[in-house]
Design an enzyme around this catalytic site. Structure first.
Site, PDB file in Angstrom:
ATOM      1  N   ALA A  43       0.883  -1.254  -0.044  1.00  0.00           N
ATOM      2  CA  ALA A  43       0.122   0.016  -0.002  1.00  0.00           C
ATOM      3  C   ALA A  43       0.827   1.032   0.015  1.00  0.00           C
ATOM      4  CB  ALA A  43      -0.902   0.043   1.176  1.00  0.00           C
TER       5      ALA A  43
ATOM      6  N   HIS B 297      10.062  -8.379  12.260  1.00  0.00           N
ATOM      7  CA  HIS B 297      11.223  -7.514  12.489  1.00  0.00           C
ATOM      8  C   HIS B 297      12.303  -7.848  11.649  1.00  0.00           C
ATOM      9  CE1 HIS B 297       9.225  -6.457  16.889  1.00  0.00           C
ATOM     10  NE2 HIS B 297       8.622  -5.924  15.757  1.00  0.00           N
TER      11      HIS B 297
ATOM     12  N   HIS C  40      10.994  -1.949  19.120  1.00  0.00           N
ATOM     13  CA  HIS C  40      10.062  -2.419  17.809  1.00  0.00           C
ATOM     14  C   HIS C  40      10.799  -1.557  16.855  1.00  0.00           C
ATOM     15  CE1 HIS C  40       6.628  -4.828  19.459  1.00  0.00           C
ATOM     16  NE2 HIS C  40       7.621  -4.630  20.570  1.00  0.00           N
TER      17      HIS C  40
END
Length: 561
Positions: free
Chosen positions: A105, A499, A542
């Site tokens: 996207a 990740h 993260h």
């Protein structure tokens, strides 16, 4: 900004190529100063910052669509709902049935990720400099964390439910909105969790974004709290500058690069039949097998893949009455090796890890066909061992979650020694993370899993928690599961944490690096990589927060030149 369909134009471009999709396989009548492949998290930061200079022209090429009206993107409660839909690339891991989810996207994976905004430990970023990247450390990157961020302080109700912040750790004038969503659980559960973690000897961390993530905290997220929507990269960095006449977006894929010396002219192809004319930085053996000519031989491209294997425990139980279905419970605990092992076991593990490095290096070099040498891996692993046992960075994360009728933990080792790869294949990328190739990763995963088990059987949480339902006591007895039982469970249940990084690593070339400290591909003049693949070592936080900061700094580097 002009938006063109994939068949709208055929573009011959003479430009600096900035790839933000991990692959350097490329594209293009108009001339542009910059061509960015991939309108993802990093690509849109770079597009925004470069196009702020009206004297330059910028083109972004992206196969995904505008998803601003897609509720699976905008709704903060819809995490995992887009998986398997048209906005998910949904690659498959080599030799396994697991799926690896990546956003397709405008906005890239920031449109489908878990929205977590946690940075990492100071020493982990400082280690980048030791890998051949002078000027890349926590102090250099920290201003860019702040520059991009627009943090919304928690409301009174959110503060009562565990949200907290230190103003010194957050930006208040950036374009990326962060904070705590209104869907965050406003109830009694946080206090029970925090008290239980204190009994298990884990402190509460007021704000994990200041370079020390250790302890239990409610993490902030990439959300526009007041609008109650996800904050993705397109919202933060693209749609607000869409009126710039020097910024164009082409919906399509970048197929070809025509080389002139060490520079490139980019050409866009629109059909699969166009094939590949050139690929930068793939190993000779892999490219030769696909009949692709080599321009620069950088065998480290596609190697050094590091991901964190994610495993889950679940329990039934009596959840608090104020726990509504769909409430967001952003609660995480980060642990060091010293938190997982007593002093005697820790000392023995440190010695055993150091002694095992030569063997792991040889094993992993053999697995990658020698494209990254055992000598290079040994140097990297010694640095990593020092981070874990001398710098005491966090090595495991345990996420605590709840929904009506059940509780659970997801946990993973943060700094795996195992290394895998991503390479071209006939039908798509071949992703092989090689989970648990190094014994250390199993050791940490088992130790963290045992802490998670003990947590749910510790008061006050134990008063609410019932039977273990995943994987069940018959698979993992709660008080005396053996290492063999844990290893069998990990082998069957561990899944991607999404990740992944390191496959075009910013390291010295002799270590298997692909880009230099200016993110320029070795052996080229005008090709750079700006995405998670340049991050050389895993980080405790993260990826999202650090990836935005890397892209902000990369933009400055490019503009200075």
């Amino acid at each position: 900004m002009h938006l063109y369909g994939a068949r709208g134009r055929s573009m011959a471009l003479r430009a600096t190529l900035i790839t933000t999709i991990g692959f350097i396989v490329v594209a293009s009548c108009y001339e542009y100063d910059y061509v960015i492949t991939g309108a993802g998290t990093a690509g849109l930061v770079v597009a925004n910052r470069l196009s702020a200079d009206p004297s330059v022209t910028v083109l972004v090429v992206e196969p995904g669509c505008d998803e601003r009206s897609n509720p699976n993107v905008t709704n903060p409660l819809a995490f995992t709902v887009p998986f398997g839909t048209h906005i998910d690339w949904q690659c498959h891991l080599e030799n396994r049935s697991l799926e690896y989810h990546q956003g397709k996207a405008i906005g890239g994976t920031s449109t489908i990720n878990g929205m977590t905004y946690v940075r990492g430990d100071v020493a982990e970023l400082d280690a980048w400099a030791a890998l051949g990247n002078p000027g890349w450390d926590w102090a250099a990157l920290y201003p860019y964390y702040l520059r991009g961020e627009l943090f919304a302080p928690p409301t009174e109700a959110q503060t009562a439910a565990g949200a907290d912040w230190d103003p010194a750790y957050h930006g208040d004038s950036g374009t990326l909105r962060t904070g705590y969503p209104y869907e965050m659980l406003n109830g009694t559960l946080f206090d029970r969790l925090a008290t239980t973690w204190e009994v298990v000897e884990q402190r509460r961390n007021r704000d994990p974004n200041g370079g020390d993530v250790r302890g239990f905290a409610a993490w902030p997220m990439t959300v526009n709290r007041d609008a109650d929507v996800r904050e993705d990269a397109a919202t933060a960095y693209l749609w607000n500058v869409a009126g710039r006449p020097n910024l164009d977006l082409v919906q399509g894929t970048v197929k070809r690069v025509v080389w002139e010396g060490s520079g490139c002219v980019v050409r866009q192809g629109h059909t699969a039949e166009d094939g590949y004319e050139a690929v930068v930085a793939r190993g000779v053996d892999i490219l030769s097998s696909l009949d692709i000519p080599v321009v620069v031989d950088l065998p480290g491209v596609g190697e050094n893949l590091q991901d964190q294997p994610n495993t889950i425990l679940m329990y039934n139980g009596t959840t608090p009455e104020d726990l509504e279905s769909g409430a967001i419970t952003p609660y995480s605990t980060f642990l060091t090796a010293a938190d997982l092992f007593d002093s005697s076991s820790l000392s023995a593990l440190a010695s055993r890890t150091l002694d095992s490095i030569p063997a792991w290096s040889t094993q992993i070099a053999a697995a990658n066909g020698g494209r990254v040498t055992a000598t290079a891996l040994e140097r990297i692993f010694r640095l990593q061992q020092d981070l874990i046992f001398a710098k005491n960075v966090t090595v495991a994360e345990i996420v605590s979650f709840a929904q009506p009728g059940h509780f659970g933990s997801a946990w993973w080792p943060l700094l795996p020694f195992s290394r895998g790869s991503v390479h071209l294949g006939g039908e798509g990328p071949l992703i092989d993370p090689q989970y648990f190739l190094a014994e250390f990763d199993k050791t940490i995963a088992i130790a963290a899993g045992r802490v998670a088990q003990r947590f749910w059987r510790t008061a006050p949480m134990a008063e609410l928690v019932g039977a273990n339902t995943v994987p069940g006591a018959e698979v993992l007895p709660e008080s005396n599961a053996t290492d063999a039982q844990w290893e069998a469970h990990l082998a069957s249940a561990a899944a991607p944490n999404h990740h992944g990084l390191g496959t075009a690593a910013m390291m010295s070339r002799d270590l298997g690096g692909v880009v230099d400290p200016e993110l320029r591909v070795y052996g080229t003049q005008n090709v750079r990589v700006v995405d998670a693949s340049v991050i050389p070592l895993q980080i405790s936080g993260h990826l999202t927060a650090t990836l935005y900061a890397v892209a902000e700094r990369a933009s400055d580097i490019i503009m200075r030149q």
